[in-house]
Enzyme design. Sequence first.
Site, PDB file in Angstrom:
ATOM      1  N   HIS A  77       0.820  -1.205   0.000  1.00 57.38           N
ATOM      2  CA  HIS A  77       0.000   0.000   0.000  1.00 57.38           C
ATOM      3  C   HIS A  77       0.858   1.261   0.000  1.00 57.38           C
ATOM      4  O   HIS A  77       2.008   1.257   0.441  1.00 57.38           O
ATOM      5  CB  HIS A  77      -0.928   0.002   1.204  1.00 57.38           C
ATOM      6  CG  HIS A  77      -2.037  -0.993   1.089  1.00 57.38           C
ATOM      7  ND1 HIS A  77      -3.028  -1.110   2.031  1.00 57.38           N
ATOM      8  CD2 HIS A  77      -2.319  -1.931   0.135  1.00 57.38           C
ATOM      9  CE1 HIS A  77      -3.878  -2.059   1.675  1.00 57.38           C
ATOM     10  NE2 HIS A  77      -3.463  -2.576   0.530  1.00 57.38           N
ATOM     11  N   GLU A  79       0.794   3.997   1.792  1.00 60.09           N
ATOM     12  CA  GLU A  79       1.245   4.476   3.096  1.00 60.09           C
ATOM     13  C   GLU A  79       2.476   3.702   3.555  1.00 60.09           C
ATOM     14  O   GLU A  79       3.460   4.293   4.029  1.00 60.09           O
ATOM     15  CB  GLU A  79       0.139   4.320   4.151  1.00 60.09           C
ATOM     16  CG  GLU A  79      -1.160   5.010   3.808  1.00 60.09           C
ATOM     17  CD  GLU A  79      -2.157   4.110   3.090  1.00 60.09           C
ATOM     18  OE1 GLU A  79      -3.354   4.207   3.422  1.00 60.09           O
ATOM     19  OE2 GLU A  79      -1.761   3.305   2.219  1.00 60.09           O
ATOM     20  N   CYS A 103      -5.981   1.460   5.628  1.00 57.12           N
ATOM     21  CA  CYS A 103      -6.485   0.198   6.169  1.00 57.12           C
ATOM     22  C   CYS A 103      -5.871  -0.042   7.553  1.00 57.12           C
ATOM     23  O   CYS A 103      -4.970   0.686   7.984  1.00 57.12           O
ATOM     24  CB  CYS A 103      -6.137  -0.955   5.222  1.00 57.12           C
ATOM     25  SG  CYS A 103      -4.385  -1.404   5.218  1.00 57.12           S
ATOM     26  N   CYS A 106      -1.983  -0.538   7.489  1.00 60.55           N
ATOM     27  CA  CYS A 106      -1.255   0.719   7.307  1.00 60.55           C
ATOM     28  C   CYS A 106      -1.403   1.615   8.534  1.00 60.55           C
ATOM     29  O   CYS A 106      -0.462   2.334   8.892  1.00 60.55           O
ATOM     30  CB  CYS A 106      -1.739   1.434   6.056  1.00 60.55           C
ATOM     31  SG  CYS A 106      -1.217   0.589   4.531  1.00 60.55           S
TER      32      CYS A 106
END
Length: 159
Positions: A77, A79, A103, A106
């Site tokens: 992801h 992040e 999420c 993260c």
Amino acid sequence: MKRMDYLSWDEYFMGIAMLSAQRSKDNNTQVGACIVSKEHKIVSMGYNGMPIGCHDDQMPWEREGDFLDTKYPFVCHAELNAILNCAGANMKDCTIYVTLYPCNECAKAIIQSGIRRVVYLENKYANTDSIKASEMMFRLSGVVCEEYKTSGRKIAFNL
């Protein structure tokens, strides 16, 4: 007299997160992130994509099917990529600008890295357990989450 129509800090850094998202090869969801210090200096950036060394053309990008035939066990992801890309910089008290609400996985990385503020553009998975877990962890750890307030400004580039 100075010009008055310059970008605000939030516009500037969310714009960089949005531009970073355009590097993603994901055919459904492109996410970008930009980590910024209290002094308004960019610490790191990232976008959602495959891990280094995993060639994009050899990896699955599907959303449905057997788990190992989808992107979900492989994609890193935005992040997390931004956190891992920081090259040892101190992220204590930083802000992360991200185009999609983080999420739960993260969120853990954001909290552990010392980031104290999340500015997000969209929360399209708002009612999922993953986002509810993120919200709970952010609240308990004192990380402030703010939805980006769009200014309506249009920025265009000819590349």
